[in-house]
Design a protein around this motif. Structure first.
Motif, PDB file in Angstrom:
ATOM      1  N   GLU A  41      45.843  84.737 -59.973  1.00  0.00           N
ATOM      2  CA  GLU A  41      44.984  84.466 -58.826  1.00  0.00           C
ATOM      3  C   GLU A  41      45.451  85.276 -57.630  1.00  0.00           C
ATOM      4  O   GLU A  41      46.634  85.360 -57.351  1.00  0.00           O
ATOM      5  CB  GLU A  41      45.044  82.977 -58.502  1.00  0.00           C
ATOM      6  N   LYS A  42      44.503  85.872 -56.942  1.00  0.00           N
ATOM      7  CA  LYS A  42      44.831  86.644 -55.748  1.00  0.00           C
ATOM      8  C   LYS A  42      44.991  85.685 -54.577  1.00  0.00           C
ATOM      9  O   LYS A  42      44.195  84.785 -54.390  1.00  0.00           O
ATOM     10  CB  LYS A  42      43.729  87.650 -55.448  1.00  0.00           C
ATOM     11  N   ARG A  43      46.039  85.903 -53.784  1.00  0.00           N
ATOM     12  CA  ARG A  43      46.303  85.041 -52.627  1.00  0.00           C
ATOM     13  C   ARG A  43      46.735  85.890 -51.452  1.00  0.00           C
ATOM     14  O   ARG A  43      47.306  86.963 -51.612  1.00  0.00           O
ATOM     15  CB  ARG A  43      47.403  84.030 -52.941  1.00  0.00           C
ATOM     16  N   GLY A  44      46.477  85.392 -50.267  1.00  0.00           N
ATOM     17  CA  GLY A  44      46.957  86.029 -49.044  1.00  0.00           C
ATOM     18  C   GLY A  44      46.326  87.382 -48.800  1.00  0.00           C
ATOM     19  O   GLY A  44      45.110  87.565 -48.912  1.00  0.00           O
ATOM     20  N   TRP A  45      47.189  88.351 -48.452  1.00  0.00           N
ATOM     21  CA  TRP A  45      46.711  89.685 -48.117  1.00  0.00           C
ATOM     22  C   TRP A  45      46.040  90.359 -49.297  1.00  0.00           C
ATOM     23  O   TRP A  45      45.119  91.162 -49.118  1.00  0.00           O
ATOM     24  CB  TRP A  45      47.863  90.547 -47.621  1.00  0.00           C
ATOM     25  N   GLU A  46      46.505  90.068 -50.497  1.00  0.00           N
ATOM     26  CA  GLU A  46      45.919  90.677 -51.684  1.00  0.00           C
ATOM     27  C   GLU A  46      44.443  90.302 -51.806  1.00  0.00           C
ATOM     28  O   GLU A  46      43.596  91.146 -52.111  1.00  0.00           O
ATOM     29  CB  GLU A  46      46.701  90.228 -52.917  1.00  0.00           C
ATOM     30  N   LYS A  47      44.120  89.051 -51.530  1.00  0.00           N
ATOM     31  CA  LYS A  47      42.741  88.579 -51.598  1.00  0.00           C
ATOM     32  C   LYS A  47      41.903  89.177 -50.470  1.00  0.00           C
ATOM     33  O   LYS A  47      40.747  89.562 -50.675  1.00  0.00           O
ATOM     34  CB  LYS A  47      42.712  87.052 -51.521  1.00  0.00           C
ATOM     35  N   ILE A  48      42.492  89.287 -49.271  1.00  0.00           N
ATOM     36  CA  ILE A  48      41.776  89.862 -48.130  1.00  0.00           C
ATOM     37  C   ILE A  48      41.451  91.331 -48.398  1.00  0.00           C
ATOM     38  O   ILE A  48      40.319  91.784 -48.174  1.00  0.00           O
ATOM     39  CB  ILE A  48      42.604  89.703 -46.839  1.00  0.00           C
ATOM     40  N   ILE A  49      42.421  92.087 -48.900  1.00  0.00           N
ATOM     41  CA  ILE A  49      42.199  93.501 -49.198  1.00  0.00           C
ATOM     42  C   ILE A  49      41.164  93.653 -50.307  1.00  0.00           C
ATOM     43  O   ILE A  49      40.290  94.529 -50.243  1.00  0.00           O
ATOM     44  CB  ILE A  49      43.520  94.194 -49.569  1.00  0.00           C
ATOM     45  N   PHE A  50      41.215  92.794 -51.316  1.00  0.00           N
ATOM     46  CA  PHE A  50      40.253  92.841 -52.414  1.00  0.00           C
ATOM     47  C   PHE A  50      38.836  92.589 -51.913  1.00  0.00           C
ATOM     48  O   PHE A  50      37.904  93.337 -52.238  1.00  0.00           O
ATOM     49  CB  PHE A  50      40.646  91.815 -53.482  1.00  0.00           C
ATOM     50  N   ASN A  51      38.660  91.548 -51.094  1.00  0.00           N
ATOM     51  CA  ASN A  51      37.333  91.236 -50.573  1.00  0.00           C
ATOM     52  C   ASN A  51      36.836  92.318 -49.619  1.00  0.00           C
ATOM     53  O   ASN A  51      35.644  92.652 -49.618  1.00  0.00           O
ATOM     54  CB  ASN A  51      37.342  89.870 -49.874  1.00  0.00           C
ATOM     55  N   PHE A  52      37.719  92.877 -48.797  1.00  0.00           N
ATOM     56  CA  PHE A  52      37.336  93.943 -47.880  1.00  0.00           C
ATOM     57  C   PHE A  52      36.948  95.200 -48.651  1.00  0.00           C
ATOM     58  O   PHE A  52      36.027  95.920 -48.255  1.00  0.00           O
ATOM     59  CB  PHE A  52      38.471  94.227 -46.891  1.00  0.00           C
ATOM     60  N   THR A  53      37.612  95.456 -49.780  1.00  0.00           N
ATOM     61  CA  THR A  53      37.260  96.591 -50.629  1.00  0.00           C
ATOM     62  C   THR A  53      35.848  96.430 -51.177  1.00  0.00           C
ATOM     63  O   THR A  53      35.060  97.385 -51.175  1.00  0.00           O
ATOM     64  CB  THR A  53      38.268  96.742 -51.781  1.00  0.00           C
ATOM     65  N   ILE A  54      35.515  95.247 -51.625  1.00  0.00           N
ATOM     66  CA  ILE A  54      34.165  94.988 -52.122  1.00  0.00           C
ATOM     67  C   ILE A  54      33.144  95.178 -51.009  1.00  0.00           C
ATOM     68  O   ILE A  54      32.073  95.769 -51.217  1.00  0.00           O
ATOM     69  CB  ILE A  54      34.070  93.580 -52.738  1.00  0.00           C
ATOM     70  N   PHE A  55      33.457  94.713 -49.799  1.00  0.00           N
ATOM     71  CA  PHE A  55      32.569  94.869 -48.658  1.00  0.00           C
ATOM     72  C   PHE A  55      32.330  96.353 -48.342  1.00  0.00           C
ATOM     73  O   PHE A  55      31.192  96.771 -48.109  1.00  0.00           O
ATOM     74  CB  PHE A  55      33.161  94.140 -47.447  1.00  0.00           C
ATOM     75  N   ILE A  56      33.385  97.156 -48.361  1.00  0.00           N
ATOM     76  CA  ILE A  56      33.258  98.588 -48.091  1.00  0.00           C
ATOM     77  C   ILE A  56      32.456  99.274 -49.194  1.00  0.00           C
ATOM     78  O   ILE A  56      31.657 100.185 -48.923  1.00  0.00           O
ATOM     79  CB  ILE A  56      34.649  99.244 -47.923  1.00  0.00           C
ATOM     80  N   ILE A  57      32.629  98.853 -50.438  1.00  0.00           N
ATOM     81  CA  ILE A  57      31.845  99.418 -51.540  1.00  0.00           C
ATOM     82  C   ILE A  57      30.362  99.155 -51.328  1.00  0.00           C
ATOM     83  O   ILE A  57      29.524 100.046 -51.519  1.00  0.00           O
ATOM     84  CB  ILE A  57      32.321  98.849 -52.896  1.00  0.00           C
ATOM     85  N   VAL A  58      30.028  97.937 -50.926  1.00  0.00           N
ATOM     86  CA  VAL A  58      28.624  97.596 -50.671  1.00  0.00           C
ATOM     87  C   VAL A  58      28.072  98.425 -49.513  1.00  0.00           C
ATOM     88  O   VAL A  58      26.954  98.950 -49.595  1.00  0.00           O
ATOM     89  CB  VAL A  58      28.468  96.076 -50.422  1.00  0.00           C
ATOM     90  N   LEU A  59      28.840  98.573 -48.439  1.00  0.00           N
ATOM     91  CA  LEU A  59      28.396  99.398 -47.311  1.00  0.00           C
ATOM     92  C   LEU A  59      28.197 100.858 -47.732  1.00  0.00           C
ATOM     93  O   LEU A  59      27.226 101.505 -47.323  1.00  0.00           O
ATOM     94  CB  LEU A  59      29.403  99.330 -46.165  1.00  0.00           C
ATOM     95  N   PHE A  60      29.101 101.365 -48.546  1.00  0.00           N
ATOM     96  CA  PHE A  60      28.982 102.745 -49.027  1.00  0.00           C
ATOM     97  C   PHE A  60      27.744 102.909 -49.892  1.00  0.00           C
ATOM     98  O   PHE A  60      27.017 103.900 -49.775  1.00  0.00           O
ATOM     99  CB  PHE A  60      30.240 103.134 -49.806  1.00  0.00           C
ATOM    100  N   LEU A  61      27.471 101.932 -50.730  1.00  0.00           N
ATOM    101  CA  LEU A  61      26.281 101.975 -51.586  1.00  0.00           C
ATOM    102  C   LEU A  61      25.012 101.942 -50.749  1.00  0.00           C
ATOM    103  O   LEU A  61      24.079 102.729 -50.980  1.00  0.00           O
ATOM    104  CB  LEU A  61      26.310 100.794 -52.567  1.00  0.00           C
ATOM    105  N   ILE A  62      24.968 101.075 -49.758  1.00  0.00           N
ATOM    106  CA  ILE A  62      23.797 100.980 -48.877  1.00  0.00           C
ATOM    107  C   ILE A  62      23.602 102.280 -48.100  1.00  0.00           C
ATOM    108  O   ILE A  62      22.475 102.796 -48.002  1.00  0.00           O
ATOM    109  CB  ILE A  62      23.926  99.772 -47.928  1.00  0.00           C
ATOM    110  N   SER A  63      24.675 102.841 -47.570  1.00  0.00           N
ATOM    111  CA  SER A  63      24.545 104.102 -46.823  1.00  0.00           C
ATOM    112  C   SER A  63      24.108 105.244 -47.732  1.00  0.00           C
ATOM    113  O   SER A  63      23.363 106.131 -47.302  1.00  0.00           O
ATOM    114  CB  SER A  63      25.846 104.434 -46.101  1.00  0.00           C
TER     115      SER A  63
END
Length: 70
Positions: A41-63
Motif C-alpha cells: 500500500e502506498k502511504r505518505g509522500w509516495e501516495k501523493i506523488i503517485f496521485n499527482f503523476t496521474i493528475f499530470i498524465i490526465v492534463l497532458f492527455l487533455i492538452s
C-alpha cells in the motif's frame, strides 16, 4: 495559441518525467515473496506523488487532444 499549448506540453512532460523518476523503485521486498496475496500500500509522500503523476498524465492527455483539434 499553438505556441502556448506547445509550451504547456513541454512543461507537463518535464514535470511528468521528474515525477516518474521520483517514484520509489524499492520493490525488492515484493519480488522476494511472489506468492503472497498482500498488495503493498502506498502511504505518505509516495501516495501523493503517485496521485499527482496521474493528475499530470490526465492534463497532458487533455492538452494533447486540444492541440490536435486546433
Amino acid at each position: 495559441m499553438k505556441t502556448a499549448l506547445a509550451i504547456v506540453q513541454i512543461i507537463l512532460s518535464l514535470t511528468l518525467a521528474a515525477l516518474i523518476f521520483l517514484q520509489s523503485h524499492d520493490d525488492a521486498e515484493s519480488r522476494t515473496n511472489l506468492m503472497s496475496n498482500s498488495v503493498p500500500e502506498k502511504r505518505g509522500w509516495e501516495k501523493i506523488i503517485f496521485n499527482f503523476t496521474i493528475f499530470i498524465i490526465v492534463l497532458f492527455l487533455i492538452s494533447s487532444i486540444i492541440q490536435t483539434l486546433i
